[in-house]
Scaffold this motif. Structure first.
Motif, PDB file in Angstrom:
ATOM      1  N   HIS A 161       5.857  -0.420  -0.177  1.00  0.00           N
ATOM      2  CA  HIS A 161       5.537   0.045  -1.533  1.00  0.00           C
ATOM      3  C   HIS A 161       4.940   1.451  -1.442  1.00  0.00           C
ATOM      4  O   HIS A 161       4.007   1.691  -0.683  1.00  0.00           O
ATOM      5  CB  HIS A 161       4.537  -0.936  -2.151  1.00  0.00           C
ATOM      6  CG  HIS A 161       4.305  -0.754  -3.622  1.00  0.00           C
ATOM      7  ND1 HIS A 161       3.728   0.377  -4.164  1.00  0.00           N
ATOM      8  CD2 HIS A 161       4.562  -1.564  -4.663  1.00  0.00           C
ATOM      9  CE1 HIS A 161       3.644   0.245  -5.477  1.00  0.00           C
ATOM     10  NE2 HIS A 161       4.155  -0.932  -5.814  1.00  0.00           N
ATOM     11  N   GLY A 191       3.181   3.051  -3.468  1.00  0.00           N
ATOM     12  CA  GLY A 191       1.873   3.253  -4.094  1.00  0.00           C
ATOM     13  C   GLY A 191       0.744   2.606  -3.330  1.00  0.00           C
ATOM     14  O   GLY A 191      -0.371   3.114  -3.299  1.00  0.00           O
ATOM     15  N   THR A 192       1.029   1.489  -2.677  1.00  0.00           N
ATOM     16  CA  THR A 192      -0.043   0.693  -2.091  1.00  0.00           C
ATOM     17  C   THR A 192      -0.113   0.817  -0.567  1.00  0.00           C
ATOM     18  O   THR A 192      -1.036   0.290   0.043  1.00  0.00           O
ATOM     19  CB  THR A 192       0.160  -0.801  -2.441  1.00  0.00           C
ATOM     20  OG1 THR A 192       1.442  -1.201  -1.945  1.00  0.00           O
ATOM     21  CG2 THR A 192       0.108  -1.013  -3.938  1.00  0.00           C
ATOM     22  N   MET A 220      -0.937   6.274   3.820  1.00  0.00           N
ATOM     23  CA  MET A 220      -0.150   7.179   4.659  1.00  0.00           C
ATOM     24  C   MET A 220      -0.319   6.819   6.140  1.00  0.00           C
ATOM     25  O   MET A 220       0.636   6.893   6.919  1.00  0.00           O
ATOM     26  CB  MET A 220      -0.575   8.637   4.431  1.00  0.00           C
ATOM     27  CG  MET A 220      -0.376   9.148   3.018  1.00  0.00           C
ATOM     28  SD  MET A 220       1.270   8.891   2.295  1.00  0.00           S
ATOM     29  CE  MET A 220       2.267   9.976   3.308  1.00  0.00           C
ATOM     30  N   GLU A 234      -3.050  -7.408  -3.991  1.00  0.00           N
ATOM     31  CA  GLU A 234      -3.300  -5.982  -3.751  1.00  0.00           C
ATOM     32  C   GLU A 234      -2.013  -5.207  -3.502  1.00  0.00           C
ATOM     33  O   GLU A 234      -1.878  -4.063  -3.900  1.00  0.00           O
ATOM     34  CB  GLU A 234      -4.237  -5.816  -2.540  1.00  0.00           C
ATOM     35  CG  GLU A 234      -4.551  -4.349  -2.249  1.00  0.00           C
ATOM     36  CD  GLU A 234      -5.068  -4.109  -0.830  1.00  0.00           C
ATOM     37  OE1 GLU A 234      -5.479  -5.068  -0.174  1.00  0.00           O
ATOM     38  OE2 GLU A 234      -5.021  -2.943  -0.390  1.00  0.00           O
ATOM     39  N   GLN A 235      -1.069  -5.816  -2.796  1.00  0.00           N
ATOM     40  CA  GLN A 235       0.203  -5.204  -2.375  1.00  0.00           C
ATOM     41  C   GLN A 235       0.033  -4.258  -1.200  1.00  0.00           C
ATOM     42  O   GLN A 235       0.997  -3.983  -0.499  1.00  0.00           O
ATOM     43  CB  GLN A 235       0.920  -4.491  -3.539  1.00  0.00           C
ATOM     44  CG  GLN A 235       1.214  -5.421  -4.708  1.00  0.00           C
ATOM     45  CD  GLN A 235       1.965  -4.738  -5.834  1.00  0.00           C
ATOM     46  OE1 GLN A 235       1.362  -4.275  -6.781  1.00  0.00           O
ATOM     47  NE2 GLN A 235       3.278  -4.696  -5.748  1.00  0.00           N
ATOM     48  N   GLY A 236      -1.154  -3.709  -0.992  1.00  0.00           N
ATOM     49  CA  GLY A 236      -1.436  -2.910   0.198  1.00  0.00           C
ATOM     50  C   GLY A 236      -2.159  -3.771   1.226  1.00  0.00           C
ATOM     51  O   GLY A 236      -2.311  -4.989   1.055  1.00  0.00           O
ATOM     52  N   ASP A 237      -2.628  -3.141   2.293  1.00  0.00           N
ATOM     53  CA  ASP A 237      -3.242  -3.903   3.386  1.00  0.00           C
ATOM     54  C   ASP A 237      -4.736  -3.664   3.519  1.00  0.00           C
ATOM     55  O   ASP A 237      -5.334  -4.067   4.509  1.00  0.00           O
ATOM     56  CB  ASP A 237      -2.565  -3.532   4.713  1.00  0.00           C
ATOM     57  CG  ASP A 237      -2.990  -2.155   5.206  1.00  0.00           C
ATOM     58  OD1 ASP A 237      -3.307  -1.295   4.349  1.00  0.00           O
ATOM     59  OD2 ASP A 237      -3.045  -1.949   6.428  1.00  0.00           O
ATOM     60  N   VAL A 245      -1.174   9.308  -1.777  1.00  0.00           N
ATOM     61  CA  VAL A 245       0.071   8.955  -1.094  1.00  0.00           C
ATOM     62  C   VAL A 245       1.192   9.819  -1.658  1.00  0.00           C
ATOM     63  O   VAL A 245       1.148  10.233  -2.822  1.00  0.00           O
ATOM     64  CB  VAL A 245       0.439   7.456  -1.246  1.00  0.00           C
ATOM     65  CG1 VAL A 245      -0.497   6.589  -0.440  1.00  0.00           C
ATOM     66  CG2 VAL A 245       0.448   7.031  -2.709  1.00  0.00           C
ATOM     67  N   TRP A 246       2.167  10.149  -0.816  1.00  0.00           N
ATOM     68  CA  TRP A 246       3.330  10.932  -1.257  1.00  0.00           C
ATOM     69  C   TRP A 246       4.569  10.414  -0.536  1.00  0.00           C
ATOM     70  O   TRP A 246       4.486   9.985   0.609  1.00  0.00           O
ATOM     71  CB  TRP A 246       3.145  12.429  -1.002  1.00  0.00           C
ATOM     72  CG  TRP A 246       2.776  12.771   0.412  1.00  0.00           C
ATOM     73  CD1 TRP A 246       3.614  13.107   1.417  1.00  0.00           C
ATOM     74  CD2 TRP A 246       1.443  12.786   0.961  1.00  0.00           C
ATOM     75  NE1 TRP A 246       2.897  13.348   2.570  1.00  0.00           N
ATOM     76  CE2 TRP A 246       1.567  13.157   2.324  1.00  0.00           C
ATOM     77  CE3 TRP A 246       0.169  12.529   0.442  1.00  0.00           C
ATOM     78  CZ2 TRP A 246       0.463  13.268   3.168  1.00  0.00           C
ATOM     79  CZ3 TRP A 246      -0.930  12.640   1.292  1.00  0.00           C
ATOM     80  CH2 TRP A 246      -0.775  13.008   2.626  1.00  0.00           C
ATOM     81  N   GLN A 248       7.548  11.976  -4.989  1.00  0.00           N
ATOM     82  CA  GLN A 248       6.444  11.574  -5.864  1.00  0.00           C
ATOM     83  C   GLN A 248       5.142  11.595  -5.088  1.00  0.00           C
ATOM     84  O   GLN A 248       5.132  11.480  -3.861  1.00  0.00           O
ATOM     85  CB  GLN A 248       6.664  10.171  -6.429  1.00  0.00           C
ATOM     86  CG  GLN A 248       6.632   9.067  -5.399  1.00  0.00           C
ATOM     87  CD  GLN A 248       6.443   7.681  -6.008  1.00  0.00           C
ATOM     88  OE1 GLN A 248       5.572   6.929  -5.575  1.00  0.00           O
ATOM     89  NE2 GLN A 248       7.247   7.344  -6.989  1.00  0.00           N
ATOM     90  N   ARG A 295       0.762  10.203  -5.658  1.00  0.00           N
ATOM     91  CA  ARG A 295      -0.123   9.380  -6.486  1.00  0.00           C
ATOM     92  C   ARG A 295      -1.566   9.628  -6.080  1.00  0.00           C
ATOM     93  O   ARG A 295      -1.873   9.765  -4.895  1.00  0.00           O
ATOM     94  CB  ARG A 295       0.174   7.883  -6.276  1.00  0.00           C
ATOM     95  CG  ARG A 295       1.614   7.492  -6.492  1.00  0.00           C
ATOM     96  CD  ARG A 295       1.788   5.992  -6.302  1.00  0.00           C
ATOM     97  NE  ARG A 295       3.193   5.616  -6.400  1.00  0.00           N
ATOM     98  CZ  ARG A 295       3.638   4.466  -6.901  1.00  0.00           C
ATOM     99  NH1 ARG A 295       2.769   3.552  -7.330  1.00  0.00           N
ATOM    100  NH2 ARG A 295       4.916   4.202  -6.963  1.00  0.00           N
ATOM    101  N   GLY A 338      -3.022   1.650  -6.207  1.00  0.00           N
ATOM    102  CA  GLY A 338      -1.962   2.628  -5.946  1.00  0.00           C
ATOM    103  C   GLY A 338      -0.674   2.294  -6.677  1.00  0.00           C
ATOM    104  O   GLY A 338       0.212   3.129  -6.802  1.00  0.00           O
ATOM    105  N   ALA A 339      -0.552   1.062  -7.147  1.00  0.00           N
ATOM    106  CA  ALA A 339       0.629   0.647  -7.904  1.00  0.00           C
ATOM    107  C   ALA A 339       0.293   0.638  -9.390  1.00  0.00           C
ATOM    108  O   ALA A 339      -0.865   0.528  -9.784  1.00  0.00           O
ATOM    109  CB  ALA A 339       1.066  -0.745  -7.454  1.00  0.00           C
ATOM    110  N   GLY A 392      -0.300  -6.733   3.984  1.00  0.00           N
ATOM    111  CA  GLY A 392       0.035  -5.696   3.003  1.00  0.00           C
ATOM    112  C   GLY A 392       1.475  -5.771   2.512  1.00  0.00           C
ATOM    113  O   GLY A 392       1.972  -4.844   1.872  1.00  0.00           O
ATOM    114  N   HIS A 444       6.817  -6.785  -2.523  1.00  0.00           N
ATOM    115  CA  HIS A 444       8.229  -6.633  -2.939  1.00  0.00           C
ATOM    116  C   HIS A 444       9.162  -7.127  -1.836  1.00  0.00           C
ATOM    117  O   HIS A 444      10.217  -6.543  -1.594  1.00  0.00           O
ATOM    118  CB  HIS A 444       8.545  -5.175  -3.308  1.00  0.00           C
ATOM    119  CG  HIS A 444       7.875  -4.732  -4.578  1.00  0.00           C
ATOM    120  ND1 HIS A 444       7.998  -3.469  -5.094  1.00  0.00           N
ATOM    121  CD2 HIS A 444       7.083  -5.412  -5.440  1.00  0.00           C
ATOM    122  CE1 HIS A 444       7.293  -3.379  -6.219  1.00  0.00           C
ATOM    123  NE2 HIS A 444       6.731  -4.537  -6.444  1.00  0.00           N
TER     124      HIS A 444
END
Lengths: 404, 404
Positions: free
Chosen positions: A218, A220-221, A224, B184-187, B254-255, B279, B281, B348-349, B372, B375
């Motif tokens: 993802h 966004g989440t 980097m 969260e979708q991230g870690d 993040v990019w 993109q 964020r 971030g999402a 993390g 999707h």
């Protein structure tokens, strides 16, 4: 030396360009209705020139002479790239016709002419000249498809009325050698103001697929710091290639990244996979090997990063040297007709002559491409250069058959 | 504080996950048969919980309370990304149902619940919550198509049995505010061993199309020195972005370059055109502006080269701050249930909560995503964390409605 008929030469080229005309160029894909019309038109011209004309099972149009003794084969191709120029291929074919007309009466039809099918590769690589020089089998025809629309070669041949016809094969003992004229396609002659190029070799093309595996995530989440972005790795590797290759490549080397694909290719997804098609060309086998070594080193360097890079060679064609005596004959004819206006140069593009060079002494002559434009309907060459090139080819052919 | 029913919560989530089950996850695209089955299933659960349930003209499932007095709206979404996880969206929706069941008897059904259609954007951006908060018109519905298959939204709504139904609209006066829980979708939580995230803001996303015009040419005959290769320019610019953004981006910026296209994309043609989707964020508007400025400078630098680069902004969403008092309520509830195991963090999402934040006090609670992963059908959260998150949401909701 016998003089070619400049008006007849230009009229033939213009008549041929009307078949599939597109803007100032031509759209004549292999085995299309327009392409077959062109093949039959050319077959009739060969017959009128006193040659026994045949269209074989792969679409090669071949005009043979009944005269005894050694012969010289001249040729190129009739089909075009989509929406391309009027001279690419056509020039060399009509030159062959004109040289046969001029030298036939003088030298007893010792000139034979071929239009090799699908040099432009709508259905693969050098289909017609490979069939003629090496032979191709039914299995290859059965599995080959059109790279634009996926249509089967077998269906295209049947649609073109070629099903069941035998495929002609080269008898090397019949010929002294093979000559092909072509537009340069690059800008070297045009930029330097020269009018003729004597081809020294046809470059080798080495092609690669570079595949990068990262981790899709993802956008966004995923921080980097933990990303394994296959697209970032690809950009880094492609940048490293562009930085390194000017040092390892020679003065005439070229290298190209033609395609890049990021997977899945969505704006908010960190790419988990990436691919690029990369190729380089040079006439020197040692230079090609050095470039491959440099590429392997760069891939190994990127493999030390967060993603996995796989380098796969797709093809390595050998540079084909043109026959030295034929080059001399072309150069002498060029010097006689246009003193100081010619140069020896490698061909960066592939041509049917590279197939013939496997079996016969072979050579090529280039005429200038205005602005170096190629594979585009704006492609063109000055009439005076078209006429000059044909005269030089005729003179060189006569010299070769006269014994050089 | 009233306790949620952990077994009932997990059973509801598992029952819902069977609708459109795919491997260990779910495939339930918006307005698909599976998606509509899930909406009707959820509507029935809302009715059983004592709420008046409705599926509106855009597919939003809304459960309203007959009780007087101020109410709190809880929700998330039911559809999924293709072949995605069982909790993304479903978690927040089932949390709302469970909190309504637990607090309803205690607080007179002051909890209302919404499942907002198409948060995942099969047909655009936040279709359901935008329809509810801002309203959408017939013209937008008429022009909107499915981004995967190009099918018309109007046809999808008709096929789902939603044609002609009114689209519900938010009455801001009805609610104290909006709460949404989500994985969260991230870690970050998973890596740090924390169990709850109190969302401080939802990041802004700024998106760009970068278009490069060069000159298409033959990859064999065009010397390196005269090339205007759009692909090379793109690789150089993308590399410069990757080198520069770590300096201009903040610790949570993040990019992403999600897509690269070279034209025509053939192995032996120097690309004449190239495109990339880019993109970035961040939750800080000043940081977003600084990143845009850096991008513009890099594009200007590449424009000094042989190709022409055009930078087009596609969208600039404003970071949405979560309500401070709601954040405090969530944090107090987190500290009570899991002392020291929570953190404040931006999202971030994007989430439906960013739409509600335009009209109501709004806040979000995150539970950990194992590894993390998001999707993807492997997405998961520990049962204990699922249960803990719901209890914290219930406690915070009770505190907010009790007056915080």
């Amino acid at each position: 030396m016998p003089a070619i008929d400049a008006a007849r030469l230009l009229q033939d080229l213009r008549d041929l360009a009307r078949i599939g005309a597109y803007k100032t160029g031509v759209h004549r894909p292999t085995y299309s209705a327009e392409d077959m019309t062109a093949r039959h038109w050319f077959s009739t011209r060969l017959t009128e020139a006193g040659l026994a004309a045949e269209i074989d099972g792969i679409g090669n149009v071949i005009g043979r002479s009944a005269a005894p003794g050694p012969k010289l084969l001249l040729g190129s191709h009739l089909e075009t790239q989509p929406h391309a120029g009027w001279l690419d291929g056509a020039l060399g074919v009509i030159y062959g016709l004109e040289v046969a007309r001029v030298l036939g009466p003088t030298l007893g039809h010792a000139i034979e002419v071929g239009a090799w099918a699908d040099e432009e590769g709508h259905f693969g690589n050098f289909l017609g000249s490979r069939s003629f020089v090496r032979g191709i089998d039914a299995a290859e025809i059965a599995r080959t498809v059109n790279r634009h629309d996926g249509g089967k070669l077998a269906d295209a041949l049947a649609g073109a009325g070629l099903a069941g016809r035998p495929r002609a094969r080269l008898d090397p003992a019949r010929y002294r050698g093979y000559l092909e004229a072509h537009i340069e396609q690059g800008d070297e002659l045009d930029t330097s103001g020269l009018r003729l190029g004597v081809v020294t070799s046809i470059v080798g093309i080495w092609q690669y697929m570079i595949r990068i595996e990262g981790v899709q995530n993802h956008a966004g989440t995923t921080r980097m710091a933990i990303r394994r972005d296959a697209g970032v790795a690809l950009v880094r590797l492609a940048g490293a290639i562009e930085a390194r290759f000017p040092q390892v490549g020679g003065p005439r080397s070229v290298w190209t990244t033609g395609r890049i694909l990021l997977e899945p290719g969505a704006p908010s997804i960190v790419p988990g996979g990436a691919e690029m098609l990369f190729q380089f060309r040079d006439a020197d086998p040692a230079r090609l090997a050095a470039m491959e070594q440099a590429l392997e080193a760069l891939v190994a360097g990127e493999n030390a990063g967060p993603c996995t890079v796989t380098l796969t060679n797709l093809s390595r064609s050998t540079p084909k040297l043109m026959d030295a005596a034929f080059q001399d004959a072309l150069e002498r004819a060029a010097e006689r007709n246009a003193p100081g206006m010619h140069i020896r140069m490698p061909s960066g593009a592939g041509h049917d002559a590279q197939l013939f060079a496997e079996a016969l002494p072979a050579a090529m002559l280039f005429v200038p491409s205005i602005g170096g434009i190629s594979h585009h309907y704006a492609e063109n060459t000055r009439d005076a250069d078209i006429v000059l090139g044909c005269q030089v080819l005729a003179d060189a052919a006569a010299a070769i058959l006269g014994g050089i």
